[in-house]
Design a protein around this motif. Structure first.
Motif, short mmCIF file in Angstrom:
data_model
loop_
_atom_site.label_atom_id
_atom_site.label_comp_id
_atom_site.label_asym_id
_atom_site.label_seq_id
_atom_site.Cartn_x
_atom_site.Cartn_y
_atom_site.Cartn_z
N ILE A 198 12.98 -12.44 -7.81
CA ILE A 198 12.65 -12.56 -6.39
C ILE A 198 11.26 -13.18 -6.23
N ALA A 199 10.31 -12.74 -7.05
CA ALA A 199 8.95 -13.30 -6.99
C ALA A 199 8.96 -14.78 -7.35
N LEU A 200 9.72 -15.14 -8.35
CA LEU A 200 9.82 -16.54 -8.75
C LEU A 200 10.48 -17.37 -7.65
N LEU A 201 11.51 -16.83 -7.04
CA LEU A 201 12.19 -17.53 -5.96
C LEU A 201 11.26 -17.72 -4.76
N LEU A 202 10.48 -16.70 -4.42
CA LEU A 202 9.53 -16.82 -3.32
C LEU A 202 8.43 -17.83 -3.63
N PHE A 253 -0.08 -10.96 -9.45
CA PHE A 253 -0.61 -9.80 -10.17
C PHE A 253 0.45 -8.75 -10.39
N TYR A 254 1.30 -8.56 -9.40
CA TYR A 254 2.39 -7.58 -9.53
C TYR A 254 3.32 -7.97 -10.66
N VAL A 255 3.66 -9.25 -10.73
CA VAL A 255 4.56 -9.72 -11.79
C VAL A 255 3.86 -9.65 -13.15
N LEU A 256 2.59 -10.04 -13.21
CA LEU A 256 1.86 -10.00 -14.48
C LEU A 256 1.68 -8.59 -15.01
N LEU A 257 1.48 -7.64 -14.13
CA LEU A 257 1.28 -6.26 -14.55
C LEU A 257 2.59 -5.53 -14.84
N GLY A 258 3.69 -6.16 -14.64
CA GLY A 258 4.97 -5.59 -15.02
C GLY A 258 5.73 -4.90 -13.91
#
Length: 80
Positions: A4-8, A71-76
């Protein structure tokens, strides 16, 4: 969640690439002076600031949103 983050991020990038960044009619001063009736702001300086402030705020909001999601995606994401 990462998908979802990648799509956004891709959607935001596509939106920003599709915008026209060319100055209207030789610059903002010329545009505001020639289209005075469309602006509906009595002061020229206020009209220019009000007109470009929306783009500035949109850019700041998209930058902040992208940074938070990154940051949310990088932190897992959420810990289970």
């Amino acid at each position: 969640m990462r998908a979802i983050a990648l799509l956004l991020a891709i959607a935001l990038g596509a939106l920003l690439l599709s915008l026209s960044y060319s100055p209207p009619y030789g610059g903002s001063y010329t545009y505001y002076v020639t289209h005075w009736t469309e602006i509906n702001v009595p002061n020229l300086v206020s009209a220019i600031l009000a007109g470009w402030r929306a783009y500035d705020s949109l850019g700041e909001a998209s930058l902040l949103f992208t940074a938070v999601i990154g940051f949310y995606v990088l932190l897992g994401g959420k810990k289970k």
